[in-house]
Scaffold this motif. Sequence first.
Motif, mmCIF file in Angstrom:
data_model
loop_
_atom_site.group_PDB
_atom_site.id
_atom_site.type_symbol
_atom_site.label_atom_id
_atom_site.label_comp_id
_atom_site.label_asym_id
_atom_site.label_seq_id
_atom_site.Cartn_x
_atom_site.Cartn_y
_atom_site.Cartn_z
ATOM 1 N N LYS A 15 0.832 -1.208 0.000
ATOM 2 C CA LYS A 15 0.000 0.000 0.000
ATOM 3 C C LYS A 15 0.868 1.261 0.000
ATOM 4 O O LYS A 15 0.585 2.216 -0.718
ATOM 5 C CB LYS A 15 -0.943 0.012 1.205
ATOM 6 N N ARG A 16 1.913 1.243 0.815
ATOM 7 C CA ARG A 16 2.810 2.401 0.897
ATOM 8 C C ARG A 16 3.519 2.627 -0.434
ATOM 9 O O ARG A 16 3.621 3.762 -0.924
ATOM 10 C CB ARG A 16 3.819 2.207 2.032
ATOM 11 N N LEU A 17 4.005 1.548 -1.059
ATOM 12 C CA LEU A 17 4.703 1.685 -2.333
ATOM 13 C C LEU A 17 3.749 2.133 -3.447
ATOM 14 O O LEU A 17 4.139 2.922 -4.312
ATOM 15 C CB LEU A 17 5.395 0.376 -2.708
ATOM 16 N N ARG A 18 2.509 1.667 -3.412
ATOM 17 C CA ARG A 18 1.524 2.134 -4.400
ATOM 18 C C ARG A 18 1.275 3.626 -4.232
ATOM 19 O O ARG A 18 1.185 4.364 -5.219
ATOM 20 C CB ARG A 18 0.211 1.362 -4.262
ATOM 21 N N MET A 19 1.180 4.071 -2.987
ATOM 22 C CA MET A 19 0.958 5.499 -2.726
ATOM 23 C C MET A 19 2.149 6.315 -3.217
ATOM 24 O O MET A 19 1.974 7.362 -3.848
ATOM 25 C CB MET A 19 0.728 5.720 -1.223
ATOM 26 N N ARG A 20 3.353 5.840 -2.957
ATOM 27 C CA ARG A 20 4.558 6.544 -3.438
ATOM 28 C C ARG A 20 4.625 6.540 -4.956
ATOM 29 O O ARG A 20 5.184 7.465 -5.549
ATOM 30 C CB ARG A 20 5.820 5.907 -2.869
ATOM 31 N N SER A 21 4.060 5.523 -5.590
ATOM 32 C CA SER A 21 4.060 5.436 -7.048
ATOM 33 C C SER A 21 3.130 6.466 -7.673
ATOM 34 O O SER A 21 3.406 6.975 -8.754
ATOM 35 C CB SER A 21 3.624 4.040 -7.505
ATOM 36 N N MET A 22 2.030 6.764 -7.006
ATOM 37 C CA MET A 22 1.046 7.658 -7.616
ATOM 38 C C MET A 22 1.115 9.088 -7.111
ATOM 39 O O MET A 22 0.413 9.951 -7.615
ATOM 40 C CB MET A 22 -0.364 7.112 -7.427
ATOM 41 N N ARG A 23 1.972 9.365 -6.174
ATOM 42 C CA ARG A 23 2.108 10.729 -5.650
ATOM 43 C C ARG A 23 3.546 11.197 -5.793
ATOM 44 O O ARG A 23 4.205 11.524 -4.813
ATOM 45 C CB ARG A 23 1.689 10.761 -4.177
ATOM 46 N N ARG A 24 4.019 11.223 -7.015
ATOM 47 C CA ARG A 24 5.419 11.520 -7.302
ATOM 48 C C ARG A 24 5.714 13.001 -7.345
ATOM 49 O O ARG A 24 6.782 13.435 -6.989
ATOM 50 C CB ARG A 24 5.817 10.893 -8.638
ATOM 51 N N GLY A 25 4.803 13.785 -7.870
ATOM 52 C CA GLY A 25 5.072 15.195 -8.047
ATOM 53 C C GLY A 25 4.961 15.623 -9.498
ATOM 54 O O GLY A 25 4.683 16.765 -9.793
ATOM 55 N N THR A 26 5.182 14.682 -10.413
ATOM 56 C CA THR A 26 4.941 14.973 -11.831
ATOM 57 C C THR A 26 3.909 13.984 -12.345
ATOM 58 O O THR A 26 3.961 12.795 -12.026
ATOM 59 C CB THR A 26 6.226 14.877 -12.690
#
Length: 91
Positions: A15-26
């Motif tokens: 879940k954490r890695l999915r969130m980091r994948s979709m909230r990158r900044g670009t």
Amino acid sequence: MSAMGTGEDRETRLKRLRMRSMRRGTKEMDILLMRYSEARLDALDAAGLDAYEALLSESDQDLYQWISGQRTAPQAHAPLVAEIAQVAGRG
């Protein structure tokens, strides 16, 4: 960074890695990494998750250039970058 010793179970880590994948900044990296995480994250073993997490620590600018083929990815990330480019290209 490995989840070993942090008390984080696999599902929480995914879940954490999915969130980091979709909230990158670009937006471009959000799209590319979300496609990959949706297609492949569940199948990765602990070492694969470690490699993906290390890749997520890189800057969006570098990641985009590697995935788009504008620059060659560092050896440590090259196999994963190639896989992400392949998966993202199907979208």
